[in-house]
Design a protein around this motif. Structure first.
Motif, PDB file in Angstrom:
ATOM      1  N   UNK A   1       0.845  -1.192   0.000  1.00 51.16           N
ATOM      2  CA  UNK A   1       0.000   0.000   0.000  1.00 51.16           C
ATOM      3  C   UNK A   1       0.886   1.250   0.000  1.00 51.16           C
ATOM      4  N   UNK A   2       0.365   2.338  -0.559  1.00 53.58           N
ATOM      5  CA  UNK A   2       1.098   3.597  -0.584  1.00 53.58           C
ATOM      6  C   UNK A   2       1.088   4.260   0.788  1.00 53.58           C
ATOM      7  N   UNK A   3      -0.037   4.122   1.474  1.00 57.16           N
ATOM      8  CA  UNK A   3      -0.164   4.684   2.824  1.00 57.16           C
ATOM      9  C   UNK A   3      -1.229   3.889   3.565  1.00 57.16           C
ATOM     10  N   UNK A   4      -1.249   4.036   4.871  1.00 57.19           N
ATOM     11  CA  UNK A   4      -2.185   3.275   5.680  1.00 57.19           C
ATOM     12  C   UNK A   4      -1.644   1.895   5.985  1.00 57.19           C
ATOM     13  N   UNK A   5      -2.530   0.990   6.420  1.00 58.27           N
ATOM     14  CA  UNK A   5      -2.080  -0.344   6.822  1.00 58.27           C
ATOM     15  C   UNK A   5      -3.183  -1.369   6.628  1.00 58.27           C
ATOM     16  N   UNK A   6      -2.753  -2.599   6.348  1.00 60.38           N
ATOM     17  CA  UNK A   6      -3.653  -3.756   6.302  1.00 60.38           C
ATOM     18  C   UNK A   6      -3.207  -4.681   7.423  1.00 60.38           C
ATOM     19  N   UNK A   7      -4.150  -5.092   8.263  1.00 57.06           N
ATOM     20  CA  UNK A   7      -3.792  -5.914   9.412  1.00 57.06           C
ATOM     21  C   UNK A   7      -4.588  -7.211   9.428  1.00 57.06           C
ATOM     22  N   UNK A   8      -3.934  -8.245   9.881  1.00 61.39           N
ATOM     23  CA  UNK A   8      -4.594  -9.530  10.133  1.00 61.39           C
ATOM     24  C   UNK A   8      -4.402  -9.845  11.611  1.00 61.39           C
TER      25      UNK A   8
END
Length: 601
Positions: free
Chosen positions: A407-414
């Motif tokens: 991603x360019x910015x932000x976050x993906x979380x599991x």
């Protein structure tokens, strides 16, 4: 394309030399043995003519001073035998060491290139011919062998011979040594100039078209099913003929330039020979040279000439190996767009909760982001259907979860863990994927099923196949679970490949499951078996289903409707189909209308 191997602008030789040095320093003892044995062997070649001349002089004095002459002759004879033994042993040591050196290095080169290519981005693989990539690696591996041979066995001993011969002749006749040094340098400069400025540009074009031949052949052969379906054999043959024609013309020009270069080298060698023989005659007329000295000069010159004659071949081999290695080196120079961060942790999944937190993402080269300030949460164990027009962002959504893109910015979380801060291997081991068109390795069925869990026992493989409704058709095959499935699984039907992919997902037993509409292009019998297996597979897992046929996601816990990178509608099927003017309702009604005539028939 007009770049020389020695040009600082293109830095081709510099790149290849740096690549070679990085591998050479891993075997310092072997490199030292090689260079020392070549040095000693070549110096023995340099001194052999000197003692041959001393032997002739001693033989010429047999009548005048027999006792001393006999001793000198025996001494010279013994040294010639010693030098011959040194040359023989040196060659054996050199070639034995070179075999070990090269065979250690070539698999290492191929292994590292494969390692690097495996980890290049999805976009890189999508934009590269697999056949061309394989050709670059294998050709580069063999070119490295040629590069090593050329440097160690070709150019290094010729440098030693040139310096040694010039120094030895210069010790006895300074002018003769000067003539040999100047003539040798001029000849080598001519050969290098012809190879670099005349042959190298043609070689680069020929290599480029050689790569295109490999890519064109692989493309046509891989898509042979499409070729047959549209009776395209003749068109593909014409296309290959065109590529081969271009390769033939480029290769013919390369070979003819090599022939022309050889003619100029012969002329230069003739002039060099005339200068040496003329100088020997002048010294002889002055009475300052004996018969043995003349034998020494002529023998050393012809030995040097033999070395120099092959300089052109070795420079051409160096140029060819550098050009052919350049593509391999360029592959190594490709940056890994997605790489594990230093100190990346191992992903641990309990619930399987997925969250997007203010994600900004756009594809490389695209000015407009696909996702902007995108936030979404999927609960652990929730079954979610992803719906939308083509290009709406649903496929990118699951690729970001797998971290096929960053991603360019932000976050993906599991389960609260940022996917960018864990290892890619641990992330993808927690996700099972069943694509719309499964791709299988040309290996056995048991190997394909066990790919998601290496080392699985046969009984575990069989259990997974039963859950996927694949066991029965596998037993009907001639070799059962040991049956080879063909390239990309071509020997199996679409439904059989799909069930093998489901068995693979069952065996992997990952807590997160991604289904790319696994029943969209199957007959009703296969679809029933696969749908039944899917119902078993999604039980207790966080499941994302990319929906092409909306009837397959009616029972999902939640549907997400994507439009231009945004979730514009969400809810259960019953809720969304009741939204007047909604996108989901429009898509559902359109598909229902398309099915009515078929149902009526």
């Amino acid at each position: 394309m007009n770049r020389s191997i020695f040009s600082l602008g293109g830095d081709t030789l510099g790149k290849v030399a740096k690549f070679a040095r990085a591998h050479w320093v891993r075997q310092p003892l072997m490199v030292s043995v090689l260079l020392f044995s070549v040095l000693v062997t070549t110096l023995a070649d340099v001194f052999t003519p000197l003692f041959a001349g001393r032997l002739v002089d001693a033989i010429g004095r047999f009548g005048a001073d027999a006792d001393v002459a006999h001793g000198d002759a025996l001494y010279a004879f013994a040294l010639l035998l010693v030098l011959g033994a040194v040359i023989a042993i040196g060659h054996r040591v050199t070639f034995g060491a070179l075999v070990a050196f090269t065979l250690n290095m070539m698999p290492e080169v191929a292994r590292e290139a494969f390692f690097h290519v495996q980890r290049l981005s999805t976009d890189w693989h999508a934009n590269s011919f697999s056949g061309s990539t394989v050709r670059k690696i294998t050709r580069g591996m063999w070119a490295f062998d040629l590069f090593n041979d050329t440097i160690i066995l070709g150019l290094f001993p010729r440098l030693v011979m040139l310096v040694g011969a010039s120094a030895l002749l210069g010790f006895y006749w300074p002018v003769m040594g000067l003539v040999v040094a100047i003539g040798s340098v001029f000849y080598v400069a001519l050969v290098v100039g012809l190879s670099v400025g005349y042959i190298s540009p043609a070689a680069q074009l020929a290599n480029a078209w050689d790569t295109k031949v490999g890519g064109a052949l692989a493309d046509a052969i891989t898509c042979n099913g499409v070729v047959k379906s549209f009776a395209g054999e003749r068109r593909e043959e014409e296309r290959i003929d065109w590529v081969l024609g271009k390769w033939r013309r480029r290769t013919r020009r390369l070979w003819m330039r090599g022939t022309n270069s050889g003619l100029w080298q012969e002329i230069a060698m003739l002039a060099f020979r005339a200068a040496i023989l003329g100088m020997a005659l002048l010294i002889g007329w002055s009475g300052d040279i004996s018969a043995g000295d003349l034998v020494f000069v002529l023998t050393l010159f012809f030995t040097l000439q033999g070395y120099l004659r092959e300089v052109g071949m070795h420079v051409r081999n160096l140029q060819r190996s550098v050009n052919e290695m350049e593509e391999l080196v360029d592959i190594h120079a490709e940056q890994h767009d997605i790489a594990d961060r230093p100190g990346a942790s191992t992903l641990s999944v309990d619930r399987g909760e997925i969250s997007f937190d203010k994600v900004l993402f756009h594809y490389q080269g695209h000015a407009t982001p696909l996702y902007r300030d995108f936030s979404l949460k999927i609960a652990g164990g929730e079954r979610v259907g992803l719906v939308g027009h083509s290009g709406s962002g649903k496929t990118t959504f699951v690729k970001l979860i797998q971290r096929l893109y960053d991603v360019t910015d932000g976050a993906i979380r599991i389960d609260g863990q940022n996917v960018a801060e864990v290892t890619q291997e641990s992330l993808r081991r927690q996700i099972s994927i069943v694509p719309q068109e499964p791709v299988l390795f040309h290996r056995t069925l048991s190997e394909n099923i066990a790919y998601g869990r290496p080392g699985a026992r046969l009984e575990e493989i069989v259990a997974a196949a039963k859950l996927a409704n694949a066991h029965e058709f596998i037993l009907d095959l001639p070799k059962g679970y040991d049956t080879l499935v063909g390239e990309r699984g071509i020997k199996l039907s679409g439904g059989e490949r799909q069930r093998v992919a489901l068995a693979r997902a069952f065996l992997a037993d990952a807590p997160i499951l991604i289904l790319d509409e696994a029943t969209s292009s199957l007959d009703s019998g296969s679809e029933h078996l696969i749908q039944e297996a899917i119902e078993r597979l999604i039980e207790g897992r966080t499941t994302l289903v990319i929906a092409h046929r909306l009837s397959t996601v009616k029972s999902m816990d939640r549907l997400l409707v994507f439009e231009r990178g945004e979730v514009v509608e969400e809810g259960r099927h019953e809720q969304l189909v009741g939204l007047s003017g909604g996108i989901y309702r429009s898509l559902y009604e359109k598909q229902a209308m398309e099915l009515r005539p078929a149902a009526a028939e």
